[in-house]
Structures are given as C-alpha cells and as structure tokens.
Design a protein around this motif. Structure first.
Motif, PDB file in Angstrom:
ATOM      1  N   LEU A 149      61.301  -9.121  63.416  1.00 18.73           N
ATOM      2  CA  LEU A 149      62.749  -9.304  63.293  1.00 18.73           C
ATOM      3  C   LEU A 149      63.149  -9.371  61.820  1.00 18.73           C
ATOM      4  N   PHE A 150      62.364 -10.072  61.015  1.00 17.68           N
ATOM      5  CA  PHE A 150      62.653 -10.189  59.587  1.00 17.68           C
ATOM      6  C   PHE A 150      62.589  -8.821  58.910  1.00 17.68           C
ATOM      7  N   ILE A 151      61.601  -8.015  59.277  1.00 18.73           N
ATOM      8  CA  ILE A 151      61.494  -6.663  58.710  1.00 18.73           C
ATOM      9  C   ILE A 151      62.720  -5.841  59.084  1.00 18.73           C
ATOM     10  N   ALA A 152      63.147  -5.945  60.339  1.00 15.33           N
ATOM     11  CA  ALA A 152      64.329  -5.201  60.784  1.00 15.33           C
ATOM     12  C   ALA A 152      65.578  -5.662  60.036  1.00 15.33           C
ATOM     13  N   VAL A 153      65.661  -6.950  59.731  1.00 13.66           N
ATOM     14  CA  VAL A 153      66.781  -7.467  58.951  1.00 13.66           C
ATOM     15  C   VAL A 153      66.753  -6.898  57.536  1.00 13.66           C
ATOM     16  N   LEU A 154      65.573  -6.848  56.932  1.00 17.06           N
ATOM     17  CA  LEU A 154      65.431  -6.248  55.604  1.00 17.06           C
ATOM     18  C   LEU A 154      65.868  -4.785  55.628  1.00 17.06           C
ATOM     19  N   GLU A 155      65.443  -4.060  56.644  1.00 18.45           N
ATOM     20  CA  GLU A 155      65.809  -2.646  56.761  1.00 18.45           C
ATOM     21  C   GLU A 155      67.318  -2.486  56.874  1.00 18.45           C
ATOM     22  N   MET A 156      67.954  -3.347  57.655  1.00 17.04           N
ATOM     23  CA  MET A 156      69.402  -3.283  57.800  1.00 17.04           C
ATOM     24  C   MET A 156      70.100  -3.598  56.481  1.00 17.04           C
ATOM     25  N   GLY A 162      56.544  -9.405  48.931  1.00 21.43           N
ATOM     26  CA  GLY A 162      56.919  -8.070  49.389  1.00 21.43           C
ATOM     27  C   GLY A 162      56.105  -7.524  50.542  1.00 21.43           C
ATOM     28  N   ARG A 163      55.421  -8.398  51.273  1.00 23.05           N
ATOM     29  CA  ARG A 163      54.515  -7.888  52.309  1.00 23.05           C
ATOM     30  C   ARG A 163      55.255  -7.244  53.479  1.00 23.05           C
ATOM     31  N   HIS A 164      56.493  -7.673  53.734  1.00 22.77           N
ATOM     32  CA  HIS A 164      57.230  -7.091  54.854  1.00 22.77           C
ATOM     33  C   HIS A 164      57.800  -5.721  54.492  1.00 22.77           C
ATOM     34  N   ILE A 165      58.255  -5.578  53.258  1.00 21.43           N
ATOM     35  CA  ILE A 165      58.695  -4.266  52.797  1.00 21.43           C
ATOM     36  C   ILE A 165      57.526  -3.296  52.787  1.00 21.43           C
ATOM     37  N   SER A 166      56.355  -3.783  52.377  1.00 20.07           N
ATOM     38  CA  SER A 166      55.163  -2.928  52.339  1.00 20.07           C
ATOM     39  C   SER A 166      54.794  -2.418  53.730  1.00 20.07           C
ATOM     40  N   ALA A 167      55.165  -3.179  54.753  1.00 19.33           N
ATOM     41  CA  ALA A 167      54.825  -2.800  56.135  1.00 19.33           C
ATOM     42  C   ALA A 167      55.828  -1.835  56.742  1.00 19.33           C
ATOM     43  N   SER A 168      56.901  -1.537  56.016  1.00 19.26           N
ATOM     44  CA  SER A 168      57.969  -0.692  56.569  1.00 19.26           C
ATOM     45  C   SER A 168      58.039   0.654  55.848  1.00 19.26           C
ATOM     46  N   ARG A 169      57.698   1.701  56.538  1.00 19.20           N
ATOM     47  CA  ARG A 169      57.822   3.052  55.969  1.00 19.20           C
ATOM     48  C   ARG A 169      59.284   3.388  55.717  1.00 19.20           C
ATOM     49  N   LYS A 170      60.146   2.925  56.598  1.00 18.98           N
ATOM     50  CA  LYS A 170      61.580   3.204  56.461  1.00 18.98           C
ATOM     51  C   LYS A 170      62.121   2.666  55.141  1.00 18.98           C
ATOM     52  N   LEU A 171      61.716   1.446  54.777  1.00 14.49           N
ATOM     53  CA  LEU A 171      62.197   0.849  53.541  1.00 14.49           C
ATOM     54  C   LEU A 171      61.723   1.623  52.319  1.00 14.49           C
ATOM     55  N   LYS A 172      60.510   2.118  52.355  1.00 13.04           N
ATOM     56  CA  LYS A 172      59.995   2.897  51.228  1.00 13.04           C
ATOM     57  C   LYS A 172      60.755   4.212  51.088  1.00 13.04           C
ATOM     58  N   GLU A 173      61.076   4.840  52.200  1.00  9.93           N
ATOM     59  CA  GLU A 173      61.778   6.121  52.160  1.00  9.93           C
ATOM     60  C   GLU A 173      63.217   5.977  51.678  1.00  9.93           C
ATOM     61  N   MET A 174      63.800   4.793  51.866  1.00 11.86           N
ATOM     62  CA  MET A 174      65.195   4.574  51.477  1.00 11.86           C
ATOM     63  C   MET A 174      65.421   4.684  49.976  1.00 11.86           C
ATOM     64  N   THR A 175      64.385   4.460  49.186  1.00  7.57           N
ATOM     65  CA  THR A 175      64.574   4.408  47.733  1.00  7.57           C
ATOM     66  C   THR A 175      64.761   5.777  47.104  1.00  7.57           C
ATOM     67  N   ARG A 176      64.306   6.814  47.765  1.00  6.19           N
ATOM     68  CA  ARG A 176      64.287   8.130  47.120  1.00  6.19           C
ATOM     69  C   ARG A 176      65.672   8.669  46.768  1.00  6.19           C
ATOM     70  N   PRO A 177      66.675   8.582  47.640  1.00  7.78           N
ATOM     71  CA  PRO A 177      67.973   9.190  47.295  1.00  7.78           C
ATOM     72  C   PRO A 177      68.582   8.662  46.007  1.00  7.78           C
ATOM     73  N   ILE A 178      68.569   7.342  45.782  1.00  8.33           N
ATOM     74  CA  ILE A 178      69.204   6.827  44.568  1.00  8.33           C
ATOM     75  C   ILE A 178      68.386   7.191  43.336  1.00  8.33           C
TER      76      ILE A 178
END
Length: 220
Positions: free
Chosen positions: A69-76, A128-144
C-alpha cells in the motif's frame, strides 16, 4: 409461494470496474494522508479503513500488505508531479525561459504539496527501498530528465548555455533548493528567526532559485 432458489453455483454479479477503481483511489488518497502524517511504521490501516468507511480486509484485497500500500501511495504521489511536469512543454520555450519555468514550477509544486515532501522524507528514512521495488517509479523519471536534456542541448546549440551540464545533476540541484524550503522550514525559522512562510518570503525565494539555476547553466 416461496421465491425460486438460485442455483448453488450461481455467481455473484461482478463489481463494476469503475467502482473498484474509485474504491482503490479513495484508499490511496486516505493512505497518502495517513502515511504523510505518521510515516510507514506509525501509519494505521485501521484508521485508513475507518476513514474510507470500509473493512481493513478490503484494503488488503486491493493491496496485499501495508508495504505494498505504501509503494502504491508513493507511485500515486510521484505520478501527480510527473503528470504536472508533462504540461511544462519546456522544449517550446527559449532556454532561459525554460530554465526559469522549470525552477518556478518545482518551487510552486513543493510549496503546494507539503505532504508530498513529508512522504519523500519518510521514504528516505527507509533508504528508498520501496522506490527501488517499483519499476513504475523508476520509469517515471525519464520524461522530465529528457525535457531538461532537450533544453540544455538547445541552449548549447544557441550558445547561451555552457556545455557539459548533466541533466540529472541539474534536476538534483533544483530539487535540493526547492525541497529545503518546505522540508526544513520549521527548523530554519526556529534557529535563525528567518521568515520562510509569508507570501513575500516565498516570492523572494522563488525568484532567487530561478536566478541561481539560470546563472548556474548560462554561458559567460
């Protein structure tokens, strides 16, 4: 006459997709507030369920664990910023205007979303262990990063920006300046008696950050 019995193997009508999505979104929004206020460890799923007017079991139907749930909150939370960044269209601006627009946007976003700043701080406490577990979060950085790289390239070609500036480094420098203005406001004000909260103080800091960023990248 007794009502006809349903067959034993009759399936329950499926929950409409939009209802599931709305419930999931409501859980995330409430969990965002809970985690931003109390952290991952202190965040209470019973409190989240009560505020959402659902059972805790339903939370774990959508999210298998509190950490998920925390990872999903970070993604949101990150998605909100990344979506806003897409509307900047920095490539359509002249280099100086683009750099200043980026600085002003980042400052304004952080000021308007202190819960986001707290959530990022909490995730740093967890290394940063939860961000590290999320591929979605890593992919979000590329556009900016791609937007910043395009602005730098355009500026180098036109001779107004010095070559060799790393877009990731520039992004980090900008975020450090803007992040501090929110994350460290209370301690800085208490120690130095310095106003960081009034509209006048925020406007001055906003200008200074934009000026600093442009002076850092400009040529000559």
């Amino acid at each position: 006459m007794e009502p006809a019995k349903k067959p034993a193997n009759a399936k329950k009508p499926p929950i409409r997709r939009r209802d599931r999505e709305r419930t999931r979104r409501e859980i995330l929004e409430i969990a965002f507030a809970e985690f931003a206020e109390n952290g991952l460890t202190g965040g209470n799923t019973d409190a989240i369920a009560a505020r959402a007017n659902i059972t805790k079991r339903l939370i774990f139907y959508y999210f298998n664990s509190k950490e998920e749930l925390f990872i999903a909150v970070l993604e949101m939370a990150y998605a909100k910023m990344r979506l806003a960044e897409e509307g900047l269209h920095l490539e359509a601006l002249e280099p100086e205007a683009a750099i200043r627009r980026l600085a002003e946007f980042t400052f304004d976003f952080d000021q308007a979303n202190p819960e986001y700043i707290r959530l990022v701080t909490i995730e740093n406490i967890h290394r940063g262990r939860h961000i590290s577990a999320s591929r979605k979060l890593k992919e979000m950085t590329r556009p900016i990063i791609n937007q910043i790289a395009a602005v730098l390239d355009k500026g180098v070609r036109s001779g107004v920006i010095q070559p060799g500036i790393d877009p990731n480094e520039l992004h980090m420098t900008l975020n450090a300046l803007c992040f501090f203005s929110v994350a460290n406001r209370h301690t800085f004000e208490a120690q130095f008696g310095w106003d960081m909260s009034s509209p006048k103080a925020k406007a001055q800091r906003r200008r200074e950050i934009a000026d600093l960023l442009w002076r850092h990248v400009r040529r000559g």
